[in-house]
Design a protein around this motif. Structure first.
Motif, PDB file in Angstrom:
ATOM      1  N   ASP A  20      16.651  -6.791  28.437  1.00 36.81           N
ATOM      2  CA  ASP A  20      17.135  -8.099  28.892  1.00 36.81           C
ATOM      3  C   ASP A  20      18.583  -8.014  29.347  1.00 36.81           C
ATOM      4  OD1 ASP A  20      15.427 -10.259  29.091  1.00 36.81           O
ATOM      5  OD2 ASP A  20      16.415 -11.361  27.458  1.00 36.81           O
ATOM      6  N   LYS A  23      18.795  -6.253  32.629  1.00 39.56           N
ATOM      7  CA  LYS A  23      18.316  -7.107  33.717  1.00 39.56           C
ATOM      8  C   LYS A  23      19.401  -8.095  34.135  1.00 39.56           C
ATOM      9  CE  LYS A  23      15.535 -10.567  32.807  1.00 39.56           C
ATOM     10  NZ  LYS A  23      14.366 -11.389  32.477  1.00 39.56           N
ATOM     11  N   TYR A  24      20.041  -8.739  33.160  1.00 36.45           N
ATOM     12  CA  TYR A  24      21.064  -9.724  33.490  1.00 36.45           C
ATOM     13  C   TYR A  24      22.324  -9.077  34.047  1.00 36.45           C
ATOM     14  CZ  TYR A  24      18.054 -13.286  31.643  1.00 36.45           C
ATOM     15  OH  TYR A  24      16.989 -14.129  31.449  1.00 36.45           O
ATOM     16  N   LEU A  27      21.413  -8.572  37.664  1.00 36.41           N
ATOM     17  CA  LEU A  27      21.464  -9.864  38.349  1.00 36.41           C
ATOM     18  C   LEU A  27      22.906 -10.332  38.523  1.00 36.41           C
ATOM     19  CD1 LEU A  27      18.442 -11.643  36.634  1.00 36.41           C
ATOM     20  CD2 LEU A  27      18.612 -10.929  39.041  1.00 36.41           C
ATOM     21  N   CYS A  63       8.342 -22.753  43.366  1.00 38.46           N
ATOM     22  CA  CYS A  63       9.144 -22.931  42.163  1.00 38.46           C
ATOM     23  C   CYS A  63       9.460 -24.408  41.974  1.00 38.46           C
ATOM     24  CB  CYS A  63      10.415 -22.089  42.211  1.00 38.46           C
ATOM     25  SG  CYS A  63      11.526 -22.523  43.535  1.00 38.46           S
ATOM     26  N   TYR A  67      15.245 -25.413  40.968  1.00 38.66           N
ATOM     27  CA  TYR A  67      15.779 -24.250  41.677  1.00 38.66           C
ATOM     28  C   TYR A  67      16.071 -24.583  43.135  1.00 38.66           C
ATOM     29  CZ  TYR A  67      14.348 -21.759  37.535  1.00 38.66           C
ATOM     30  OH  TYR A  67      14.215 -21.346  36.238  1.00 38.66           O
ATOM     31  N   HIS A  94      21.362 -18.032  33.494  1.00 39.31           N
ATOM     32  CA  HIS A  94      20.284 -17.030  33.508  1.00 39.31           C
ATOM     33  C   HIS A  94      19.088 -17.515  34.311  1.00 39.31           C
ATOM     34  CE1 HIS A  94      21.577 -14.482  29.778  1.00 39.31           C
ATOM     35  NE2 HIS A  94      22.398 -14.354  30.796  1.00 39.31           N
ATOM     36  N   ALA A  95      18.747 -18.780  34.182  1.00 42.11           N
ATOM     37  CA  ALA A  95      17.610 -19.317  34.922  1.00 42.11           C
ATOM     38  C   ALA A  95      17.860 -19.225  36.426  1.00 42.11           C
ATOM     39  CB  ALA A  95      17.339 -20.767  34.511  1.00 42.11           C
ATOM     40  N   GLN A  98      17.778 -15.558  37.676  1.00 42.48           N
ATOM     41  CA  GLN A  98      16.426 -14.983  37.744  1.00 42.48           C
ATOM     42  C   GLN A  98      15.656 -15.453  38.967  1.00 42.48           C
ATOM     43  OE1 GLN A  98      14.043 -14.586  34.029  1.00 42.48           O
ATOM     44  NE2 GLN A  98      15.727 -15.796  33.195  1.00 42.48           N
ATOM     45  N   ASN A  99      15.912 -16.658  39.418  1.00 42.94           N
ATOM     46  CA  ASN A  99      15.198 -17.221  40.565  1.00 42.94           C
ATOM     47  C   ASN A  99      16.226 -17.457  41.668  1.00 42.94           C
ATOM     48  OD1 ASN A  99      13.061 -18.160  42.008  1.00 42.94           O
ATOM     49  ND2 ASN A  99      12.970 -20.144  41.016  1.00 42.94           N
ATOM     50  N   SER A 100      16.586 -16.385  42.342  1.00 49.20           N
ATOM     51  CA  SER A 100      17.701 -16.388  43.276  1.00 49.20           C
ATOM     52  C   SER A 100      17.252 -16.216  44.724  1.00 49.20           C
ATOM     53  CB  SER A 100      18.643 -15.239  42.915  1.00 49.20           C
ATOM     54  OG  SER A 100      19.630 -15.086  43.891  1.00 49.20           O
ATOM     55  N   SER A 103      17.871 -12.298  46.717  1.00 45.76           N
ATOM     56  CA  SER A 103      17.192 -11.033  46.416  1.00 45.76           C
ATOM     57  C   SER A 103      17.239 -10.075  47.598  1.00 45.76           C
ATOM     58  CB  SER A 103      15.750 -11.301  45.987  1.00 45.76           C
ATOM     59  OG  SER A 103      15.051 -11.980  47.018  1.00 45.76           O
TER      60      SER A 103
END
Length: 110
Positions: A20, A23-24, A27, A63, A67, A94-95, A98-100, A103
């Motif tokens: 985790d 991953k962050y 990101l 989504c 977002y 974080h939310a 993760q949904n950016s 990418s």
């Protein structure tokens, strides 16, 4: 003296926390890179590509509204807002990370 048995679930949790964190961190690098570009002469191109992704999320209902609305606002705001809300310690950081819509920049990030 009684021996202590290793707890496999404890080590699995530690591995999950490590994954985790990695991953962050990745990101975070992505969004710090996006911030640099949003403050550069590439801003218009980066915003356009992010808008295309957000529009696709909306049209294909990929989504939640959260977002779509959040990112639409952030890419059109001063980059300092994105820095605070996505790269800072805001509750939704974080939310959003993760949904950016950024990418497409991952290939530029080390």
């Amino acid at each position: 003296m009684q021996s202590v048995k290793p707890n496999p679930s404890l080590s699995m949790r530690a591995l999950a926390r490590k994954a985790d964190a990695e991953k962050y961190e990745k990101l975070g690098r992505l969004h710090r890179h996006a911030l640099i570009l949003l403050r550069s002469d590439r801003r218009n191109d980066v915003v356009h590509q992010a808008e295309v992704r957000i529009r696709m999320w909306e049209e294909k209902e990929l989504c939640s509204r959260f977002y779509i609305d959040s990112w639409r606002r952030l890419i059109n705001a001063d980059p300092s807002e994105m820095e605070q809300e996505v790269c800072g310690d805001a509750p939704q950081a974080h939310a959003l990370a993760q949904n950016s819509p950024f990418s497409f920049l991952m290939k530029e990030v080390r």
